[in-house]
Enzyme design. Structure first.
Site, PDB file in Angstrom:
ATOM      1  N   LYS A 106       0.833  -1.209   0.000  1.00 18.91           N
ATOM      2  CA  LYS A 106       0.000   0.000   0.000  1.00 18.91           C
ATOM      3  C   LYS A 106       0.865   1.256   0.000  1.00 18.91           C
ATOM      4  CE  LYS A 106      -1.872   1.844   3.934  1.00 18.91           C
ATOM      5  NZ  LYS A 106      -1.609   3.286   3.995  1.00 18.91           N
ATOM      6  N   ASN A 107       1.845   1.281   0.891  1.00 15.98           N
ATOM      7  CA  ASN A 107       2.620   2.516   1.039  1.00 15.98           C
ATOM      8  C   ASN A 107       3.622   2.735  -0.094  1.00 15.98           C
ATOM      9  OD1 ASN A 107       1.180   3.047   3.288  1.00 15.98           O
ATOM     10  ND2 ASN A 107       2.821   2.657   4.759  1.00 15.98           N
ATOM     11  N   ARG A 130       0.110  14.846  12.778  1.00 15.99           N
ATOM     12  CA  ARG A 130       0.653  14.615  11.448  1.00 15.99           C
ATOM     13  C   ARG A 130       0.708  15.885  10.600  1.00 15.99           C
ATOM     14  NH1 ARG A 130      -1.771   8.962   9.351  1.00 15.99           N
ATOM     15  NH2 ARG A 130       0.264   8.754   8.450  1.00 15.99           N
ATOM     16  N   CYS A 132      -5.990   8.640   8.654  1.00 16.92           N
ATOM     17  CA  CYS A 132      -6.033   8.103  10.019  1.00 16.92           C
ATOM     18  C   CYS A 132      -5.866   9.207  11.043  1.00 16.92           C
ATOM     19  CB  CYS A 132      -4.888   7.110  10.220  1.00 16.92           C
ATOM     20  SG  CYS A 132      -5.190   5.512   9.510  1.00 16.92           S
TER      21      CYS A 132
END
Ligand code: UD1
Length: 421
Positions: free
Chosen positions: A22-23, A124, A119
């Site tokens: 995914k990343n 962040r 998320c």
């Protein structure tokens, strides 16, 4: 709304095939926006909600995408883009959409994006991404719910030092600097395998990036990049999650496609806990026939212990022999799964970024929710070893990042099903 029902106590056995990361695929899809002249064809693209979302986003600015679910290929034709601004309702769904800024800024000299969602783990911020763009000559405007970056005269290479090796900032800077004038030297970059994967794709497209995966990274700007074919690396976090599932259930599983080089801290900690691991060129075999022992964990940027495996290890420590500690240094507030594990009887105390786990012989089934993607994986692991039938809700978090989780677990003998509430 759907939920998972998991009957605990069945050892997992057999082979599970790990999907593309995914990343890695998210930044690579963002990078396809730099592809002029011809479309890009990506292979090993996992069936994930995040891939669907980023595909919708790139389509919303004029790219054409086609996903072949059976072949796991995604074609992105970005030869004719029509906009440099992504609609907020899509961007808000996924923090990684901020990765579109680097390529759009590089190709068109401007980009506008809503403040990102994703998320809810820590604040962040994205200050490092913006500092990087500024160092390359862009002007930043932060308005009500949007960020605009502009470089009407193009980007200029520079020396950039990242205060923290942010994965996303490193990726955005790599994409922006690929077509900047002159050389960019990126110091203290993230060194994750997904950074190397992105740099490899950019280089295949015609970029000149040296040193990805090390410190510093040198980027010599080139005029333009072309669409290309590329295969995504296997997902080390998905692999790590199945490794834990095998060890925790006292099973024996071959995790096909897992790359040991990418999983060193996870392998080391599982061995320390007493699991038996055999590393092969095609994957990793994990088994265990006795209770696991508690270990201590501290999350760090790569090559340190991955924060994306922290929640799963907490599930493991909950049923290990002895006391273990977990220190989370990458994200603040990434302990939301503690409350859910406690519902199943886990003995965990938290003091700021440190959790202490007192292992107990058995968790008891309960109704729990996936509070974020990796916390969701932790609840599934807990359910696989709990006494009774565990219910896991809020599956949209798990769907963002685990390719066909239920099918893969059933293939290993787990008693799990997905049902309507
Ligand atoms: C990526 C991964 C995510 C993983 C994380 C850390 C993707 C799509 N997601 O997220 O799964 O958990 O790496 O391995 O690849 N930070 C700043 N300023 C910034 C950027 C980040 O302070 O400009 C801080 C963040 O608040 C956080 C830490 O740095 O505390 C790590 O963030 P970062 O490495 O950027 O993670 P992401 O790229 O968002």
């Amino acid at each position: 709304m759907e939920k998972l029902l998991i009957e605990g106590g069945h050892p997992l056995r057999g082979t599970v095939k790990i999907s593309g990361a995914k990343n890695a695929v998210l930044p690579v899809i963002a990078a396809t926006l730099l592809g002029q002249d011809r479309p890009s064809l990506l292979e090993e693209v996992p069936h994930l909600e995040d891939v669907t979302t980023i595909s919708e986003i790139v389509r919303s600015i004029g790219a054409k995408t086609e996903y072949n679910a059976e072949k796991e290929t995604l074609t992105v034709d970005a030869t004719n883009l029509t906009a440099t601004e992504a609609p907020s309702e899509l961007v808000r769904k996924m923090r990684a959409s901020f990765l579109l800024m680097g390529p759009l800024l590089s190709r068109y000299g401007h980009a506008k994006i809503s403040l990102p969602g994703g998320c809810a783990i820590g604040t962040r911020p994205i200050d490092l991404h913006l500092k990087g763009f500024e160092a390359l000559g862009a002007k930043i405007e932060i308005g009500h719910g949007f960020i605009k970056v502009e470089a009407p005269n193009g980007l200029e290479g520079n020396r950039i030092y990242l205060d923290f090796p942010s994965v996303g900032a490193t990726e955005n800077i790599l994409m922006a600097a690929s077509t900047a004038r002159g050389q960019t030297i990126l110091e203290n970059p993230a060194e994750e395998p997904e950074i190397v994967d992105l740099a490899n794709f950019l280089n295949v497209m015609g970029a000149n990036i040296r040193g990805a995966g090390t410190n510093p990274i040198k980027i010599n700007g080139v005029e333009k990049l072309r669409g290309q074919e590329y295969m995504i690396i296997p997902d080390r976090i998905e692999a790590g999650t199945y490794m834990l599932a095998a060890a925790m259930t006292k099973g024996d599983v071959f995790i096909e496609n897992a790359i040991s080089e990418h999983l060193k801290p996870v392998i080391a900690k599982l061995k320390e806990a007493g699991a038996v691991l055999y590393e092969d060129v095609n994957g990793i075999r994990v088994s265990s026939d006795k209770p696991l022992k508690a270990v201590d964990i501290k999350t760090l940027p790569y090559p340190g212990f991955p924060t994306d495996m922290q929640a799963q290890f907490m599930a493991m420590l909950s049923v290990s022999e002895g006391n273990g500690s977990i220190i989370e240094t990458v994200f603040e507030n990434r302990f939301m799964h503690v409350e859910e594990l406690r519902r199943m009887g886990a003995k965990i105390t938290v003091d700021d970024r440190r959790a202490e786990v007192i292992g107990i012989p058995e968790l008891k089934a309960a109704r729990v929710k996936a509070t974020d993607l990796r916390a969701g994986a932790a609840m599934v692991l807990a359910g696989l070893v709990a006494n009774g039938e565990t219910t896991v809700t809020a599956l949209h978090h798990i769907d963002r990042g685990y390719d066909r989780l239920v099918e893969k677990l059933i293939g290993l003998g787990a008693h799990i099903k997905r049902v309507e509430e």
